[in-house]
Every structure is written in structure tokens, then in C-alpha cells.
Write a protein that holds these residues in place. Structure first.
Motif, PDB file in Angstrom:
ATOM      1  N   TYR A 154      28.490  41.396  49.949  1.00  0.00           N
ATOM      2  CA  TYR A 154      27.935  41.195  48.612  1.00  0.00           C
ATOM      3  C   TYR A 154      29.105  41.185  47.641  1.00  0.00           C
ATOM      4  O   TYR A 154      29.710  42.222  47.370  1.00  0.00           O
ATOM      5  CB  TYR A 154      26.939  42.299  48.267  1.00  0.00           C
ATOM      6  CG  TYR A 154      26.360  42.164  46.864  1.00  0.00           C
ATOM      7  CD1 TYR A 154      25.636  41.026  46.507  1.00  0.00           C
ATOM      8  CD2 TYR A 154      26.557  43.163  45.925  1.00  0.00           C
ATOM      9  CE1 TYR A 154      25.121  40.895  45.234  1.00  0.00           C
ATOM     10  CE2 TYR A 154      26.039  43.044  44.646  1.00  0.00           C
ATOM     11  CZ  TYR A 154      25.321  41.907  44.303  1.00  0.00           C
ATOM     12  OH  TYR A 154      24.804  41.776  43.038  1.00  0.00           O
ATOM     13  N   ASN A 155      29.459  39.980  47.181  1.00  0.00           N
ATOM     14  CA  ASN A 155      30.659  39.783  46.363  1.00  0.00           C
ATOM     15  C   ASN A 155      31.894  40.193  47.188  1.00  0.00           C
ATOM     16  O   ASN A 155      31.849  40.215  48.405  1.00  0.00           O
ATOM     17  CB  ASN A 155      30.549  40.532  45.047  1.00  0.00           C
ATOM     18  CG  ASN A 155      29.357  40.054  44.225  1.00  0.00           C
ATOM     19  OD1 ASN A 155      28.989  38.885  44.287  1.00  0.00           O
ATOM     20  ND2 ASN A 155      28.752  40.955  43.462  1.00  0.00           N
ATOM     21  N   GLY A 156      33.012  40.500  46.561  1.00  0.00           N
ATOM     22  CA  GLY A 156      34.190  40.953  47.303  1.00  0.00           C
ATOM     23  C   GLY A 156      34.836  39.885  48.159  1.00  0.00           C
ATOM     24  O   GLY A 156      35.178  40.142  49.323  1.00  0.00           O
ATOM     25  N   GLN A 157      35.033  38.696  47.625  1.00  0.00           N
ATOM     26  CA  GLN A 157      35.644  37.595  48.371  1.00  0.00           C
ATOM     27  C   GLN A 157      36.992  37.981  48.961  1.00  0.00           C
ATOM     28  O   GLN A 157      37.283  37.691  50.122  1.00  0.00           O
ATOM     29  CB  GLN A 157      35.798  36.375  47.463  1.00  0.00           C
ATOM     30  CG  GLN A 157      36.492  35.183  48.096  1.00  0.00           C
ATOM     31  CD  GLN A 157      35.634  34.437  49.099  1.00  0.00           C
ATOM     32  OE1 GLN A 157      34.430  34.276  48.880  1.00  0.00           O
ATOM     33  NE2 GLN A 157      36.231  33.967  50.186  1.00  0.00           N
ATOM     34  N   GLN A 158      37.830  38.640  48.192  1.00  0.00           N
ATOM     35  CA  GLN A 158      39.166  39.014  48.682  1.00  0.00           C
ATOM     36  C   GLN A 158      39.091  39.989  49.844  1.00  0.00           C
ATOM     37  O   GLN A 158      39.871  39.891  50.794  1.00  0.00           O
ATOM     38  CB  GLN A 158      40.012  39.590  47.541  1.00  0.00           C
ATOM     39  CG  GLN A 158      40.428  38.568  46.494  1.00  0.00           C
ATOM     40  CD  GLN A 158      41.348  39.154  45.450  1.00  0.00           C
ATOM     41  OE1 GLN A 158      41.434  40.367  45.269  1.00  0.00           O
ATOM     42  NE2 GLN A 158      42.051  38.288  44.737  1.00  0.00           N
ATOM     43  N   ASP A 159      38.157  40.936  49.779  1.00  0.00           N
ATOM     44  CA  ASP A 159      37.988  41.880  50.881  1.00  0.00           C
ATOM     45  C   ASP A 159      37.525  41.163  52.145  1.00  0.00           C
ATOM     46  O   ASP A 159      37.967  41.482  53.258  1.00  0.00           O
ATOM     47  CB  ASP A 159      36.984  42.968  50.505  1.00  0.00           C
ATOM     48  CG  ASP A 159      37.571  44.007  49.564  1.00  0.00           C
ATOM     49  OD1 ASP A 159      38.812  44.094  49.478  1.00  0.00           O
ATOM     50  OD2 ASP A 159      36.792  44.733  48.922  1.00  0.00           O
ATOM     51  N   VAL A 160      36.637  40.199  51.986  1.00  0.00           N
ATOM     52  CA  VAL A 160      36.175  39.410  53.131  1.00  0.00           C
ATOM     53  C   VAL A 160      37.347  38.703  53.799  1.00  0.00           C
ATOM     54  O   VAL A 160      37.514  38.748  55.024  1.00  0.00           O
ATOM     55  CB  VAL A 160      35.113  38.389  52.678  1.00  0.00           C
ATOM     56  CG1 VAL A 160      34.842  37.352  53.782  1.00  0.00           C
ATOM     57  CG2 VAL A 160      33.819  39.091  52.301  1.00  0.00           C
ATOM     58  N   GLU A 161      38.183  38.068  53.006  1.00  0.00           N
ATOM     59  CA  GLU A 161      39.317  37.327  53.560  1.00  0.00           C
ATOM     60  C   GLU A 161      40.304  38.264  54.258  1.00  0.00           C
ATOM     61  O   GLU A 161      40.820  37.947  55.341  1.00  0.00           O
ATOM     62  CB  GLU A 161      40.003  36.551  52.438  1.00  0.00           C
ATOM     63  CG  GLU A 161      39.128  35.464  51.830  1.00  0.00           C
ATOM     64  CD  GLU A 161      39.784  34.759  50.656  1.00  0.00           C
ATOM     65  OE1 GLU A 161      40.957  35.089  50.356  1.00  0.00           O
ATOM     66  OE2 GLU A 161      39.132  33.893  50.042  1.00  0.00           O
ATOM     67  N   ARG A 162      40.583  39.405  53.635  1.00  0.00           N
ATOM     68  CA  ARG A 162      41.538  40.354  54.211  1.00  0.00           C
ATOM     69  C   ARG A 162      41.020  40.922  55.533  1.00  0.00           C
ATOM     70  O   ARG A 162      41.776  41.070  56.499  1.00  0.00           O
ATOM     71  CB  ARG A 162      41.781  41.488  53.206  1.00  0.00           C
ATOM     72  CG  ARG A 162      42.837  42.496  53.613  1.00  0.00           C
ATOM     73  CD  ARG A 162      43.313  43.280  52.395  1.00  0.00           C
ATOM     74  NE  ARG A 162      42.196  43.937  51.730  1.00  0.00           N
ATOM     75  CZ  ARG A 162      41.826  45.191  51.988  1.00  0.00           C
ATOM     76  NH1 ARG A 162      42.468  45.900  52.893  1.00  0.00           N
ATOM     77  NH2 ARG A 162      40.816  45.742  51.326  1.00  0.00           N
ATOM     78  N   THR A 163      39.739  41.201  55.598  1.00  0.00           N
ATOM     79  CA  THR A 163      39.159  41.747  56.820  1.00  0.00           C
ATOM     80  C   THR A 163      39.202  40.736  57.957  1.00  0.00           C
ATOM     81  O   THR A 163      39.618  41.050  59.083  1.00  0.00           O
ATOM     82  CB  THR A 163      37.711  42.195  56.569  1.00  0.00           C
ATOM     83  OG1 THR A 163      37.718  43.292  55.659  1.00  0.00           O
ATOM     84  CG2 THR A 163      37.032  42.636  57.859  1.00  0.00           C
ATOM     85  N   LEU A 164      38.784  39.517  57.691  1.00  0.00           N
ATOM     86  CA  LEU A 164      38.754  38.507  58.751  1.00  0.00           C
ATOM     87  C   LEU A 164      40.153  38.138  59.226  1.00  0.00           C
ATOM     88  O   LEU A 164      40.358  37.827  60.403  1.00  0.00           O
ATOM     89  CB  LEU A 164      38.002  37.269  58.267  1.00  0.00           C
ATOM     90  CG  LEU A 164      36.513  37.487  57.981  1.00  0.00           C
ATOM     91  CD1 LEU A 164      35.853  36.171  57.584  1.00  0.00           C
ATOM     92  CD2 LEU A 164      35.810  38.101  59.179  1.00  0.00           C
ATOM     93  N   ALA A 165      41.132  38.205  58.337  1.00  0.00           N
ATOM     94  CA  ALA A 165      42.511  37.911  58.717  1.00  0.00           C
ATOM     95  C   ALA A 165      43.092  38.998  59.630  1.00  0.00           C
ATOM     96  O   ALA A 165      44.124  38.781  60.266  1.00  0.00           O
ATOM     97  CB  ALA A 165      43.381  37.759  57.471  1.00  0.00           C
ATOM     98  N   SER A 166      42.440  40.159  59.701  1.00  0.00           N
ATOM     99  CA  SER A 166      42.970  41.262  60.510  1.00  0.00           C
ATOM    100  C   SER A 166      42.687  41.103  61.999  1.00  0.00           C
ATOM    101  O   SER A 166      43.306  41.782  62.816  1.00  0.00           O
ATOM    102  CB  SER A 166      42.388  42.593  60.022  1.00  0.00           C
ATOM    103  OG  SER A 166      41.016  42.733  60.378  1.00  0.00           O
ATOM    104  N   ILE A 187      29.917  33.738  48.526  1.00  0.00           N
ATOM    105  CA  ILE A 187      31.079  33.921  49.404  1.00  0.00           C
ATOM    106  C   ILE A 187      31.470  32.571  50.002  1.00  0.00           C
ATOM    107  O   ILE A 187      30.625  31.797  50.449  1.00  0.00           O
ATOM    108  CB  ILE A 187      30.755  34.918  50.533  1.00  0.00           C
ATOM    109  CG1 ILE A 187      30.462  36.312  49.950  1.00  0.00           C
ATOM    110  CG2 ILE A 187      31.897  34.986  51.537  1.00  0.00           C
ATOM    111  CD1 ILE A 187      31.638  36.977  49.290  1.00  0.00           C
ATOM    112  N   VAL A 188      32.764  32.312  50.021  1.00  0.00           N
ATOM    113  CA  VAL A 188      33.297  31.087  50.613  1.00  0.00           C
ATOM    114  C   VAL A 188      34.028  31.452  51.899  1.00  0.00           C
ATOM    115  O   VAL A 188      34.837  32.394  51.920  1.00  0.00           O
ATOM    116  CB  VAL A 188      34.262  30.384  49.634  1.00  0.00           C
ATOM    117  CG1 VAL A 188      34.880  29.155  50.286  1.00  0.00           C
ATOM    118  CG2 VAL A 188      33.539  30.013  48.354  1.00  0.00           C
ATOM    119  N   ALA A 189      33.750  30.723  52.962  1.00  0.00           N
ATOM    120  CA  ALA A 189      34.407  30.987  54.241  1.00  0.00           C
ATOM    121  C   ALA A 189      35.886  30.652  54.134  1.00  0.00           C
ATOM    122  O   ALA A 189      36.249  29.513  53.833  1.00  0.00           O
ATOM    123  CB  ALA A 189      33.760  30.166  55.340  1.00  0.00           C
ATOM    124  N   PRO A 190      36.782  31.620  54.379  1.00  0.00           N
ATOM    125  CA  PRO A 190      38.214  31.324  54.334  1.00  0.00           C
ATOM    126  C   PRO A 190      38.641  30.491  55.542  1.00  0.00           C
ATOM    127  O   PRO A 190      37.969  30.493  56.576  1.00  0.00           O
ATOM    128  CB  PRO A 190      38.858  32.708  54.368  1.00  0.00           C
ATOM    129  CG  PRO A 190      37.866  33.570  55.077  1.00  0.00           C
ATOM    130  CD  PRO A 190      36.517  33.037  54.694  1.00  0.00           C
TER     131      PRO A 190
END
Length: 277
Positions: free
Chosen positions: A24-36, A56-59
Motif C-alpha cells: 500500500y503505497n511505498g513504491q521505493q520500499d517495494v523496489e528495494r525489497t525486490l532488488a534484494s 504501484i509500478v512494477a520495477p
């Protein structure tokens, strides 16, 4: 007795595993998590966008295949997870690997958990030990629940049995017991684990699988009293008066209900410091 699976995994296949992340929101957190995620095979991800504004946009990440499932309105994590499990089942996935935006996966987590579940068909959920960190990455304390299913059943109310965002679930078992549900708000993970334990085993791999970010704006902080009330209701629903740990868990949760959240976090940090000194 269920035994730990070796850390070394060969012939890695992850085509039947999907990371399940509600957001829910938090685009930057989503990207950082998936990059891990660091795995030896492509990683499949389903982001359940729970009514974010903007959406949310899929990185674009190398080796990560991402789909976004958009909920029409913000309905809460319980409904988002329920929809995610059903969507993964429809797409033919066998396992759902939970993680939350802001947390970081340890290398090889998915392969290790999948290998364990493949080797132990009676285990419906397997989690891993977790390092709790601050928003800037400073380590606070480790969460190290028991590995064996028997120990988990005995201590399920005294210690957190499975770290939810570090858990990989057998999708057909989750749906068999009724999927995630909103009956126990903010304690949807414990509710699911208890229902799984009635029919299956649950276990932990005794090694690091997740870096859990202690977010003061997360569910455990902002919805703490609701979470504690839901946990108390579950404890009473499954209470075994012959199990000492059920009594200890009840006392512990009552203490949580009466103790301010900030004070509780200070106590946890001081206990960890004393233990590692």
C-alpha cells in the motif's frame, strides 16, 4: 521428526514459487525489497497493490518477473493476501513466498525453502530466522523460533512460531484451511498458522533468511492494540490448559496489552544487548 534440510541446494528450480508481496503505497520500499532477491534462477513476483495512490509500478529488475494485481480499493492486508493466494493458485504456482515492502531477503532464501518443502510434503509452511534492523539498517535483535514442528506447536503462543514475511507457504494447504481471512484483524498470520498446524506441520530453517525492518508506521505499531486483542482471542480459541507455554504466552500477551509500544521495543533491545554483550 522433521530434520533441517542442507543449506546447499543443487539443481535450482523456482518456476513453481512466487514471491507474494502486498503493498500500500511505498513504491521505493517495494523496489528495494525486490532488488534484494539473489537466486540462481528467475524469481517470480506477485505484488498485490492494495489501492495505492498513485498505483504501484512494477520495477524492471534483472532475473525478476513481476506482475501487479490491483485491488479496487484499500481493503487491508488480510484481503490483499487472500486475493494473492487465489491468484497464484489460478496461475499454477505451488508455493507462495511471503515478504513485505521494506524487508530484505537473504541470498538463496527461495531455493532453500522450496527444497525443504519438496523434501517434507507434510510441512505446509517453512520460515527462517530473521535479523530485525532499523530503517537505516542497524541490527537490533535476532528472531530465532524453534525449528521442529513439535516445538513450534508447544511454544506457539509463547514465542512467534513463524516469521510471516520470511515464510514460504504451500498454496494448496493454505486454501484447504480457508486461506487468509479478516476474522482476526492484524493477526492474520497467526490465525493462518494455527489452522495449518491442525492438519499439517510447520517448521523453521535455523539460518538467516530475512532482514526485517522495524517500521514505526507498520501494523505492529499503528494497529498494535487490535493485533494484541486478536492474538488474545486466538489464544483463548486454541488454549490448552495442560501446556505450560500456553499459560506463559497468555501472560506475555496480557503484558504486551498493558505495556506502551515504545517501552516494549526498548526492553527488547536491552535484552538483546545484554545477551550479546
Amino acid at each position: 521428526m522433521t530434520t533441517p534440510f542442507p543449506s546447499t541446494v543443487v539443481n535450482v528450480v523456482l518456476d513453481d514459487v512466487a514471491v507474494l508481496m502486498p503493498a500500500y503505497n511505498g513504491q521505493q520500499d517495494v523496489e528495494r525489497t525486490l532488488a534484494s532477491f539473489v537466486e540462481s534462477a528467475p524469481v517470480h513476483v506477485l505484488i498485490v497493490d492494495d489501492g495505492s495512490t498513485p498505483p504501484i509500478v512494477a520495477p524492471t529488475l534483472p532475473g525478476v518477473l513481476i506482475e501487479v494485481l490491483r485491488m479496487p480499493v484499500n481493503g487491508g492486508i488480510e484481503r490483499a493476501l487472500q486475493a494473492g493466494i487465489d491468484a497464484l493458485a489460478e496461475r499454477g504456482f505451488k508455493y507462495a513466498a511471503r515478504i513485505d515492502a521494506g524487508d530484505l531477503a537473504a541470498p538463496g532464501r527461495l531455493a532453500k525453502q522450496r527444497a525443504y518443502l519438496e523434501a517434507h510434503p507434510r510441512v505446509a509452511a517453512v520460515s527462517m530466522w530473521t535479523q530485525v534492523v532499523t530503517r537505516d539498517g542497524r541490527p537490533l535483535f535476532m528472531l530465532t523460533p524453534p525449528a521442529e514442528p513439535r516445538a513450534l506447536r508447544r511454544t506457539r503462543f509463547f514465542r512467534v512460531p513463524l516469521i510471516h514475511p520470511a515464510t514460504t507457504l504451500r498454496i494448496d494447504a493454505v486454501r484447504e484451511v480457508g486461506n487468509y481471512r479478516a476474522k482476526y484483524r492484524a493477526a492474520e498470520d497467526l490465525d493462518l498458522f494455527l489452522r495449518l498446524m491442525e492438519r499439517y506441520d510447520c517448521a523453521n530453517l535455523p539460518e538467516l533468511g530475512l532482514y526485517y525492518e522495524l517500521n514505526e508506521g507498520g501494523i505492529s505499531a499503528t494497529k498494535r492494540r487490535r493485533q494484541v486483542r486478536s492474538t488474545l482471542a486466538l489464544q483463548l480459541r486454541y488454549f490448552n490448559p495442560l501446556n505450560l507455554y500456553d499459560w506463559l504466552g497468555l501472560a506475555k500477551n496480557l503484558l504486551h496489552f498493558l505495556t506502551p509500544y515504545t517501552m516494549l521495543q526498548r526492553i527488547k533491545r536491552s535484552l538483546f544487548t545484554a545477551h550479546t554483550a
